[in-house]
Design a protein around this motif. Structure first.
Motif, short mmCIF file in Angstrom:
data_model
loop_
_atom_site.label_atom_id
_atom_site.label_comp_id
_atom_site.label_asym_id
_atom_site.label_seq_id
_atom_site.Cartn_x
_atom_site.Cartn_y
_atom_site.Cartn_z
N ILE A 113 30.28 -24.54 -11.00
CA ILE A 113 30.50 -23.69 -9.83
C ILE A 113 31.95 -23.22 -9.79
N VAL A 147 26.51 -19.41 -4.98
CA VAL A 147 25.53 -20.43 -5.39
C VAL A 147 24.47 -20.61 -4.31
N SER A 159 25.77 -15.10 1.45
CA SER A 159 25.49 -15.01 0.01
C SER A 159 26.31 -13.93 -0.68
N ASP A 194 30.66 -24.38 -0.69
CA ASP A 194 30.55 -23.81 -2.03
C ASP A 194 29.14 -23.35 -2.37
N TYR A 195 28.17 -23.66 -1.51
CA TYR A 195 26.80 -23.26 -1.83
C TYR A 195 26.00 -23.06 -0.54
N ILE A 223 21.05 -22.93 -3.60
CA ILE A 223 20.24 -24.07 -4.03
C ILE A 223 18.95 -24.04 -3.24
N LEU A 250 32.33 -20.43 -12.17
CA LEU A 250 31.63 -19.24 -11.68
C LEU A 250 32.47 -18.44 -10.69
N ILE A 283 24.39 -17.58 -8.96
CA ILE A 283 23.44 -18.50 -9.59
C ILE A 283 22.52 -19.09 -8.52
#
Length: 199
Positions: free
Chosen positions: A154, A56, A51, A186-187, A58, A157, A165
């Motif tokens: 994204i 991102v 992180s 990407d997340y 979720i 960002l 986020i």
């Protein structure tokens, strides 16, 4: 085996234990080092470390499991600590471009780049990240909106290293809202158990 060989050679057992004791401490240190390296490897490949570089998060979960409560609680704690945080509700979004909607919802009138740049600078000043929480992407026009705009959001960002986020989605809507081919690097996705069984 070493003990058996030592005894077979007619050597004193006490001397054997004294001999083995010389290796006990270095062995313990080496064993501890191996354990700590293993812990470090697990941490480095885990979501907490990721992180720091992946902006991102979720959060998925079943209805009523406390996703909203989680985001509200974290936002409240961050605000108490004077850390820049925005909390927005998915039900307040229509099918227009999301960054422009966020700016309007906050009562601002400025270009997207100025808005995001100001958030990024604010985060730099307090030596933290600015976190944007959007709760319940599945509500309102979310089923159309996020599938269309999330990847672009994204990408934008990524130009602001101090921004992060967190998005919450009811699990049953994840495949509808997350665009196909959305790169998993990407997340970070986590499933929030929350209040499951303790409603």
């Amino acid at each position: 085996l070493e003990e058996q060989e030592w005894i077979a050679q007619g050597k004193d057992r006490d001397k054997l234990y004294s001999h083995l004791e010389n290796y006990r401490h270095p062995y313990r240190l080496l064993s501890n080092l191996i354990q700590e390296l293993s812990n470090l490897g697990a941490f480095a490949s885990g979501n907490v470390a990721r992180s720091a570089n992946v902006p991102v998060l979720i959060i998925t979960g079943n209805a009523g499991n406390g996703k909203t409560h989680l985001l509200c609680d974290v936002a409240l704690q961050r605000n108490k600590n004077k850390l820049p945080t925005l909390l927005l509700l998915g039900s307040h979004f229509n099918d227009e471009e999301p960054w422009n909607q966020i700016i309007k919802q906050l009562g601002l009138n400025c270009p997207r780049e100025d808005f995001l740049g100001a958030l990024n600078t604010t985060a730099e000043i307090v030596n933290s990240k600015c976190l944007i929480f959007i709760d319940a992407l599945n509500e309102g026009d979310g089923k159309k909106l996020w599938r269309k705009y999330l990847a672009g959001m994204i990408k934008t960002l990524k130009n602001y290293p101090r921004l992060g986020i967190a998005l919450s989605i009811r699990s049953s809507y994840t495949k509808i809202i997350i665009p196909e081919g959305f790169p998993s690097e990407d997340y970070i996705e986590i499933f929030h158990e929350g209040f499951s069984g303790h409603e």
